[in-house]
Design an enzyme around this catalytic site. Structure first.
Site, mmCIF file in Angstrom:
data_model
loop_
_atom_site.group_PDB
_atom_site.id
_atom_site.type_symbol
_atom_site.label_atom_id
_atom_site.label_comp_id
_atom_site.label_asym_id
_atom_site.label_seq_id
_atom_site.Cartn_x
_atom_site.Cartn_y
_atom_site.Cartn_z
ATOM 1 C CG ASN A 7 37.026 47.643 43.482
ATOM 2 O OD1 ASN A 7 37.316 46.761 42.682
ATOM 3 N ND2 ASN A 7 36.065 47.505 44.365
ATOM 4 C CG HIS A 10 35.322 46.385 37.338
ATOM 5 N ND1 HIS A 10 34.203 45.687 36.965
ATOM 6 C CD2 HIS A 10 34.968 47.182 38.364
ATOM 7 C CE1 HIS A 10 33.200 46.080 37.737
ATOM 8 N NE2 HIS A 10 33.630 46.971 38.584
ATOM 9 C CG HIS A 43 33.241 42.254 46.668
ATOM 10 N ND1 HIS A 43 32.045 42.791 46.284
ATOM 11 C CD2 HIS A 43 32.929 41.280 47.560
ATOM 12 C CE1 HIS A 43 31.049 42.170 46.906
ATOM 13 N NE2 HIS A 43 31.560 41.239 47.679
ATOM 14 N NE ARG A 45 29.710 39.357 43.652
ATOM 15 C CZ ARG A 45 28.801 40.329 43.773
ATOM 16 N NH1 ARG A 45 29.168 41.587 43.713
ATOM 17 N NH2 ARG A 45 27.543 40.050 43.944
ATOM 18 N NE ARG A 49 29.479 38.190 40.188
ATOM 19 C CZ ARG A 49 28.373 38.937 40.335
ATOM 20 N NH1 ARG A 49 28.364 40.166 39.881
ATOM 21 N NH2 ARG A 49 27.296 38.453 40.896
ATOM 22 C CD GLU A 70 34.241 46.630 47.828
ATOM 23 O OE1 GLU A 70 33.506 45.898 47.144
ATOM 24 O OE2 GLU A 70 34.595 47.739 47.462
ATOM 25 C CB THR A 101 27.800 46.226 45.863
ATOM 26 O OG1 THR A 101 28.927 45.359 45.753
ATOM 27 C CG2 THR A 101 27.229 46.138 47.250
ATOM 28 C CG HIS A 191 28.576 51.412 43.866
ATOM 29 N ND1 HIS A 191 27.857 51.474 42.701
ATOM 30 C CD2 HIS A 191 28.821 50.100 44.081
ATOM 31 C CE1 HIS A 191 27.654 50.252 42.252
ATOM 32 N NE2 HIS A 191 28.243 49.392 43.059
ATOM 33 N N GLY A 213 36.572 52.003 41.290
ATOM 34 C CA GLY A 213 37.107 50.932 40.454
ATOM 35 C C GLY A 213 36.754 51.056 38.993
#
Ligand code: PXP
Length: 240
Positions: A7, A10, A43, A45, A49, A70, A101, A191, A213
């Site tokens: 992921n 970040h 992801h 979003r 962000r 995601e 999340t 996660h 990630g």
């Protein structure tokens, strides 16, 4: 042998801190592929962000491994996904003010909305996975929704500190993974997994994919992104 999805959200978070071009999640994804990961995860979003729409277009064009997007079941994001056609879409809950999340989907509510989004994505040729807590009732609902895959939320395990809490969280993951697999679902997990805690989850044979990630990006600051991905890929594959 399990697979590693890296992921890169970040990396984009760091870039957005200065709204510039660096560091690039695209270059990071290419480095992750060179380091032997099995897929890239990001992801998109609603608040954008970290990952931006233009990142998705670049991923689609450049990546050689499958892209796992995601996303929430927001109609605009579903439209974007159907246009982009990533190999996979993982549906996640999304709250604007959360740091990340925070829990799995609650499939007991809004079944019709989930069904509609899943149908649209399926029709676009996208494999759909549902991100759920390791809770038998959620896994059963995921199976009823006719998706081929679930991703089990490992956050509770990752946050557990005492031996008994760790053991309890692990057995919950194991039970949910068995239940999912028994219902014909493929099983992923993710996660909060890091270099210290991932190996015990890798022992759960039903889990075939790990999406990781934050810990990889954090480790990259010390050893570089290539090395950080290699180390995690080895752990996920159970290699010495
Ligand atoms: N899987 C899902 C569905 C997620 O939402 C996230 C966080 O974006 C991850 C995996 C990766 O979590 P982490 O960054 O803590 O490794």
């Amino acid at each position: 042998m399990a697979r590693l999805g890296v992921n890169v959200d970040h990396v984009a978070t760091l870039r957005q801190a200065r709204r510039g071009e660096d560091p690039s999640p695209i270059l990071a994804a290419l480095t992750a592929e060179q380091a032997g990961c099995d897929g890239i995860v990001c992801h998109l979003r609603e608040d954008r962000r970290h990952i931006q729409d233009r990142d998705l277009a670049a991923f689609k064009e450049i990546l050689r491994t499958p892209l796992n997007l995601e996303m929430a079941i927001d109609p605009e994001i579903v439209r974007i996904a159907c246009r982009l056609k990533p190999a996979q879409a993982t549906l996640v809950p999304e709250r604007r003010r959360e740091l990340t999340t925070e829990g799995g989907l609650d499939l007991r509510r809004g079944r019709a909305r989930f069904s509609r989004a899943i149908c649209r994505l399926k029709d676009a040729g996208i494999r759909v996975s549902l991100f759920v807590d390791p809770d038998p009732s959620q896994v059963e609902r995921a199976a009823e929704l006719g998706v081929p895959m679930v991703e089990l939320h490992t956050g509770r395990y990752a946050q557990a500190r005492s031996r008994s809490h760790i053991a309890e969280a692990l057995s919950g993951l194991e039970e949910a993974a068995r239940l999912a697999s028994g219902a014909g679902l493929r099983v992923a997990a993710g996660h909060g997994l890091d270099y210290r805690n991932v190996s015990r989850v890798v022992e759960i044979r039903e889990i075939e994919e790990f999406n990781i990630g934050f810990s990889i990006v954090a480790r990259a600051i010390e050893v570089g992104f290539h090395q950080a991905v290699r180390e995690m890929a080895r752990l996920v594959r159970g290699e010495p």
